[in-house]
Motif scaffolding. Sequence first.
Motif, PDB file in Angstrom:
ATOM      1  N   GLU A  41      -7.898   7.699  -4.263  1.00 13.36           N
ATOM      2  CA  GLU A  41      -8.846   7.501  -5.354  1.00 13.36           C
ATOM      3  C   GLU A  41      -9.160   8.811  -6.084  1.00 13.36           C
ATOM      4  N   LYS A  42      -8.833   9.949  -5.439  1.00 13.37           N
ATOM      5  CA  LYS A  42      -9.091  11.258  -6.052  1.00 13.37           C
ATOM      6  C   LYS A  42      -7.837  11.849  -6.699  1.00 13.37           C
ATOM      7  N   ASP A 172       5.904  11.564   9.148  1.00 18.40           N
ATOM      8  CA  ASP A 172       4.945  11.010   8.186  1.00 18.40           C
ATOM      9  C   ASP A 172       5.701  10.338   7.055  1.00 18.40           C
ATOM     10  N   ARG A 173       5.689   8.991   7.025  1.00 25.19           N
ATOM     11  CA  ARG A 173       6.423   8.236   6.005  1.00 25.19           C
ATOM     12  C   ARG A 173       5.427   7.467   5.144  1.00 25.19           C
ATOM     13  N   TRP A 174       5.530   7.603   3.816  1.00 28.84           N
ATOM     14  CA  TRP A 174       4.592   6.927   2.931  1.00 28.84           C
ATOM     15  C   TRP A 174       5.197   6.788   1.539  1.00 28.84           C
ATOM     16  N   VAL A 175       4.693   5.792   0.809  1.00 31.96           N
ATOM     17  CA  VAL A 175       4.981   5.651  -0.617  1.00 31.96           C
ATOM     18  C   VAL A 175       3.689   5.185  -1.286  1.00 31.96           C
ATOM     19  N   ARG A 176       3.601   5.429  -2.598  1.00 31.70           N
ATOM     20  CA  ARG A 176       2.459   4.939  -3.378  1.00 31.70           C
ATOM     21  C   ARG A 176       3.009   4.001  -4.449  1.00 31.70           C
ATOM     22  N   LEU A 177       2.479   2.770  -4.486  1.00 31.11           N
ATOM     23  CA  LEU A 177       3.054   1.720  -5.327  1.00 31.11           C
ATOM     24  C   LEU A 177       2.075   1.213  -6.371  1.00 31.11           C
ATOM     25  N   LYS A 178       2.600   0.952  -7.554  1.00 31.51           N
ATOM     26  CA  LYS A 178       1.869   0.241  -8.600  1.00 31.51           C
ATOM     27  C   LYS A 178       2.796  -0.828  -9.143  1.00 31.51           C
ATOM     28  N   LYS A 197      -3.624   0.093  -4.666  1.00 32.37           N
ATOM     29  CA  LYS A 197      -5.000  -0.327  -4.981  1.00 32.37           C
ATOM     30  C   LYS A 197      -5.994   0.060  -3.886  1.00 32.37           C
ATOM     31  N   ASN A 198      -6.013   1.325  -3.481  1.00 37.78           N
ATOM     32  CA  ASN A 198      -6.947   1.808  -2.459  1.00 37.78           C
ATOM     33  C   ASN A 198      -6.818   1.066  -1.138  1.00 37.78           C
ATOM     34  N   THR A 199      -5.635   0.518  -0.893  1.00 38.89           N
ATOM     35  CA  THR A 199      -5.354  -0.205   0.352  1.00 38.89           C
ATOM     36  C   THR A 199      -4.132   0.408   1.006  1.00 38.89           C
ATOM     37  N   LEU A 217      -4.325  -7.999  -5.152  1.00 38.61           N
ATOM     38  CA  LEU A 217      -3.225  -7.466  -4.353  1.00 38.61           C
ATOM     39  C   LEU A 217      -2.829  -8.496  -3.308  1.00 38.61           C
ATOM     40  N   SER A 218      -1.510  -8.669  -3.098  1.00 36.57           N
ATOM     41  CA  SER A 218      -1.045  -9.574  -2.053  1.00 36.57           C
ATOM     42  C   SER A 218       0.038  -8.899  -1.230  1.00 36.57           C
ATOM     43  N   ILE A 219       0.022  -9.155   0.082  1.00 37.66           N
ATOM     44  CA  ILE A 219       1.027  -8.631   1.001  1.00 37.66           C
ATOM     45  C   ILE A 219       1.606  -9.812   1.764  1.00 37.66           C
ATOM     46  N   ALA A 220       2.912 -10.040   1.612  1.00 40.21           N
ATOM     47  CA  ALA A 220       3.585 -11.163   2.280  1.00 40.21           C
ATOM     48  C   ALA A 220       4.577 -10.608   3.288  1.00 40.21           C
TER      49      ALA A 220
END
Length: 341
Positions: A41-42, A172-178, A197-199, A217-220
């Motif tokens: 968020e920052k 450390d594995r991560w991605v940021r998605l929109k 979305k802050n999740t 937001l939906s996660i399937a």
Amino acid sequence: MKYTEYDTIDFLSDEFFIQWVKNPDKNTRHFWEKWVQQHPEKRDMVLEAASIIRSVKYANSPEFSDEMYVDVFETIVKAGNQSCRKESKSWFTFYPLKNIAAIFLFGFCGWIVHFHMIVGIEPEIPVILEENTVFRSVPLGKRSVITLADSSRVFLNSGSEMEYPKAFSQGDRWVRLKGEAFFEVRRNGSSFSVFAKNTEIKVLGTSFNVKEENKDLSIALVSGKVQVNDQKGNQVRLNPSEMLAIKEDGKFSKTGFDSLEVTGWKDRILVFRSATFGEVKRKIENWYGVEVNLAGKVAETWKYSGIYKEETLENVLRGIFITSGMQFNIENKKVTLFTPK
């Protein structure tokens, strides 16, 4: 004051932050990249402050050291904090000195840019994203497959964006998605996080779909297990064939889902299940990168179901609308639908 309470001016007056932006080393880089990852968020505020700091660094520019930079803004910010505690009838009552510090900063940056434009020195273009991260976006009407450093695969849908490290460090594995993406995460013993979305969606070896639509937001989950952590501290675990829907207000629900309808897009299968006209319109616009306009009206009860695999826009429009007694016209990237009189 904690960094989570900082605003843009606070970051501009923080020596540790300035050191990371202007002369990053292993310690500052590790700290700030981890901190931004944990506080998405920052991120926009951090990038804005970093961009401002970089913008005052030009070739042959007037010398303005880090120490001078910090001293000037610490003085202004402290003065602003002290003045806010006192009552005054002057115009400072209406304009807190912290805001004046921002005005001063932008004015100073503007002077530097103006000075170099006059003397003909070309400014250095500021780099917004960290050097070790990659930013990918997919235009409307297109889809993309991305292979990450750990061999995990990400199917990025039309109109979506993703940011991720060039290399994963220390497990450390991560991605940021929109937008929307389907993930096939390779199991290697360390967790994999998707921030949207802050999740945070946290997984090991898993295949799942993440979709932002409007403000929801939906996660399937197709296979494996997923733990979802939202901004309010809620934790929800999903099993295969379960979908979590999170509304804008934070309310969430867990249901089953139609795998073909939710994830068929990655195999270029366009699916409509009792879709309203608005839903059909949005899917066609995103799928083919066109604009759809309606000349007339459709019944509020209008619904459509159908499945298309790798079909042209014209064939899909014919299948959906001709059977409904509607006509269409395609011109460049615009589709006009006509309803019978």
